[in-house]
Design a protein around this motif. Sequence first.
Motif, PDB file in Angstrom:
ATOM      1  N   UNK A 142      22.678  19.541  -3.875  1.00  0.00           N
ATOM      2  CA  UNK A 142      23.766  20.175  -4.629  1.00  0.00           C
ATOM      3  C   UNK A 142      24.029  21.619  -4.179  1.00  0.00           C
ATOM      4  N   UNK A 143      22.987  22.317  -3.709  1.00  0.00           N
ATOM      5  CA  UNK A 143      23.160  23.688  -3.217  1.00  0.00           C
ATOM      6  C   UNK A 143      24.093  23.696  -2.012  1.00  0.00           C
ATOM      7  N   UNK A 144      23.906  22.716  -1.119  1.00  0.00           N
ATOM      8  CA  UNK A 144      24.752  22.620   0.077  1.00  0.00           C
ATOM      9  C   UNK A 144      26.190  22.297  -0.305  1.00  0.00           C
ATOM     10  N   UNK A 145      26.361  21.484  -1.344  1.00  0.00           N
ATOM     11  CA  UNK A 145      27.701  21.088  -1.782  1.00  0.00           C
ATOM     12  C   UNK A 145      28.464  22.289  -2.349  1.00  0.00           C
ATOM     13  N   UNK A 146      27.811  23.124  -3.144  1.00  0.00           N
ATOM     14  CA  UNK A 146      28.494  24.235  -3.819  1.00  0.00           C
ATOM     15  C   UNK A 146      28.620  25.475  -2.920  1.00  0.00           C
ATOM     16  N   UNK A 147      27.831  25.565  -1.854  1.00  0.00           N
ATOM     17  CA  UNK A 147      27.799  26.769  -1.004  1.00  0.00           C
ATOM     18  C   UNK A 147      29.179  27.202  -0.500  1.00  0.00           C
ATOM     19  N   UNK A 148      30.000  26.300   0.054  1.00  0.00           N
ATOM     20  CA  UNK A 148      31.319  26.757   0.538  1.00  0.00           C
ATOM     21  C   UNK A 148      32.202  27.296  -0.591  1.00  0.00           C
ATOM     22  N   UNK A 149      32.083  26.719  -1.770  1.00  0.00           N
ATOM     23  CA  UNK A 149      32.853  27.188  -2.925  1.00  0.00           C
ATOM     24  C   UNK A 149      32.411  28.607  -3.311  1.00  0.00           C
ATOM     25  N   UNK A 150      31.096  28.828  -3.328  1.00  0.00           N
ATOM     26  CA  UNK A 150      30.552  30.149  -3.667  1.00  0.00           C
ATOM     27  C   UNK A 150      31.004  31.185  -2.631  1.00  0.00           C
ATOM     28  N   UNK A 151      30.951  30.813  -1.349  1.00  0.00           N
ATOM     29  CA  UNK A 151      31.380  31.731  -0.289  1.00  0.00           C
ATOM     30  C   UNK A 151      32.854  32.082  -0.452  1.00  0.00           C
ATOM     31  N   UNK A 152      33.656  31.109  -0.816  1.00  0.00           N
ATOM     32  CA  UNK A 152      35.084  31.337  -1.050  1.00  0.00           C
ATOM     33  C   UNK A 152      35.291  32.306  -2.216  1.00  0.00           C
ATOM     34  N   UNK A 153      34.525  32.131  -3.294  1.00  0.00           N
ATOM     35  CA  UNK A 153      34.621  33.039  -4.445  1.00  0.00           C
ATOM     36  C   UNK A 153      34.223  34.461  -4.050  1.00  0.00           C
ATOM     37  N   UNK A 154      33.206  34.589  -3.204  1.00  0.00           N
ATOM     38  CA  UNK A 154      32.772  35.908  -2.742  1.00  0.00           C
ATOM     39  C   UNK A 154      33.895  36.596  -1.960  1.00  0.00           C
ATOM     40  N   UNK A 155      34.563  35.839  -1.099  1.00  0.00           N
ATOM     41  CA  UNK A 155      35.677  36.408  -0.317  1.00  0.00           C
ATOM     42  C   UNK A 155      36.824  36.812  -1.231  1.00  0.00           C
ATOM     43  N   UNK A 156      37.078  35.982  -2.223  1.00  0.00           N
ATOM     44  CA  UNK A 156      38.217  36.199  -3.112  1.00  0.00           C
ATOM     45  C   UNK A 156      37.984  37.353  -4.090  1.00  0.00           C
ATOM     46  N   UNK A 157      36.775  37.466  -4.638  1.00  0.00           N
ATOM     47  CA  UNK A 157      36.540  38.395  -5.744  1.00  0.00           C
ATOM     48  C   UNK A 157      35.627  39.571  -5.405  1.00  0.00           C
ATOM     49  N   UNK A 158      34.890  39.484  -4.319  1.00  0.00           N
ATOM     50  CA  UNK A 158      33.945  40.555  -3.990  1.00  0.00           C
ATOM     51  C   UNK A 158      34.645  41.877  -3.747  1.00  0.00           C
ATOM     52  N   UNK A 159      34.010  42.950  -4.190  1.00  0.00           N
ATOM     53  CA  UNK A 159      34.544  44.301  -4.015  1.00  0.00           C
ATOM     54  C   UNK A 159      33.356  45.233  -3.796  1.00  0.00           C
ATOM     55  N   UNK A 160      33.109  45.651  -2.552  1.00  0.00           N
ATOM     56  CA  UNK A 160      31.923  46.470  -2.260  1.00  0.00           C
ATOM     57  C   UNK A 160      31.788  47.653  -3.218  1.00  0.00           C
ATOM     58  N   UNK A 161      30.582  47.763  -3.780  1.00  0.00           N
ATOM     59  CA  UNK A 161      30.296  48.823  -4.740  1.00  0.00           C
ATOM     60  C   UNK A 161      30.560  48.411  -6.180  1.00  0.00           C
ATOM     61  N   UNK A 162      31.401  47.396  -6.358  1.00  0.00           N
ATOM     62  CA  UNK A 162      31.777  46.976  -7.704  1.00  0.00           C
ATOM     63  C   UNK A 162      31.310  45.564  -8.032  1.00  0.00           C
ATOM     64  N   UNK A 163      31.505  44.625  -7.091  1.00  0.00           N
ATOM     65  CA  UNK A 163      31.079  43.247  -7.316  1.00  0.00           C
ATOM     66  C   UNK A 163      30.569  42.668  -6.005  1.00  0.00           C
ATOM     67  N   UNK A 164      29.294  42.310  -5.996  1.00  0.00           N
ATOM     68  CA  UNK A 164      28.676  41.688  -4.826  1.00  0.00           C
ATOM     69  C   UNK A 164      28.243  40.276  -5.188  1.00  0.00           C
ATOM     70  N   UNK A 165      28.245  39.414  -4.196  1.00  0.00           N
ATOM     71  CA  UNK A 165      27.753  38.054  -4.338  1.00  0.00           C
ATOM     72  C   UNK A 165      26.527  37.931  -3.442  1.00  0.00           C
ATOM     73  N   UNK A 166      25.438  37.420  -4.002  1.00  0.00           N
ATOM     74  CA  UNK A 166      24.189  37.301  -3.250  1.00  0.00           C
ATOM     75  C   UNK A 166      23.734  35.853  -3.209  1.00  0.00           C
ATOM     76  N   UNK A 167      23.078  35.501  -2.121  1.00  0.00           N
ATOM     77  CA  UNK A 167      22.423  34.197  -1.984  1.00  0.00           C
ATOM     78  C   UNK A 167      20.941  34.477  -1.798  1.00  0.00           C
ATOM     79  N   UNK A 168      20.126  33.851  -2.626  1.00  0.00           N
ATOM     80  CA  UNK A 168      18.685  34.044  -2.570  1.00  0.00           C
ATOM     81  C   UNK A 168      18.029  32.693  -2.323  1.00  0.00           C
ATOM     82  N   UNK A 169      17.411  32.547  -1.159  1.00  0.00           N
ATOM     83  CA  UNK A 169      16.661  31.329  -0.838  1.00  0.00           C
ATOM     84  C   UNK A 169      15.338  31.417  -1.590  1.00  0.00           C
TER      85      UNK A 169
END
Length: 125
Positions: free
Chosen positions: A36-63
């Motif tokens: 399921x992690x592999x399935x959701x990963x592209x969606x999460x990456x897309x959300x990071x591109x769409x909503x991320x704002x350096x200094x204000x909102x970061x998206x992290x992936x933790x293995x």
Amino acid sequence: MGGENLHHINSLAELQSLFASNTYVAVDFYADWCGPCKVIAPHYESLAKQHGAPGFLAFAKVNVDTAQDAARAFGVTAMPTFLFFKEGRQVAVNGQAAIRGADPRSLSAAAEKLGGLAKKRMAEA
């Protein structure tokens, strides 16, 4: 906004550093062996591109296998688990303290909410 909005974290110290430099942080706790992690990963990456704002909102992936200290610190026992932080403290978004499992609808709603809060902070800055 590009790939700089998605941070690959290898330790609790790295995660805390990301907390220190961003008002809001969304964290995806995942494992390479988790389907399921592999399935959701592209969606999460897309959300990071769409909503991320350096200094204000970061998206992290933790293995969780690499950064066991971070997974332990936040009591992550199921993958994927998405947690949200404001000024380094875990917060609920849209009434959810955590999103467990590959739930694109809840994840999108949480990212949109955090994105809106980050934009408001940026406008005030």
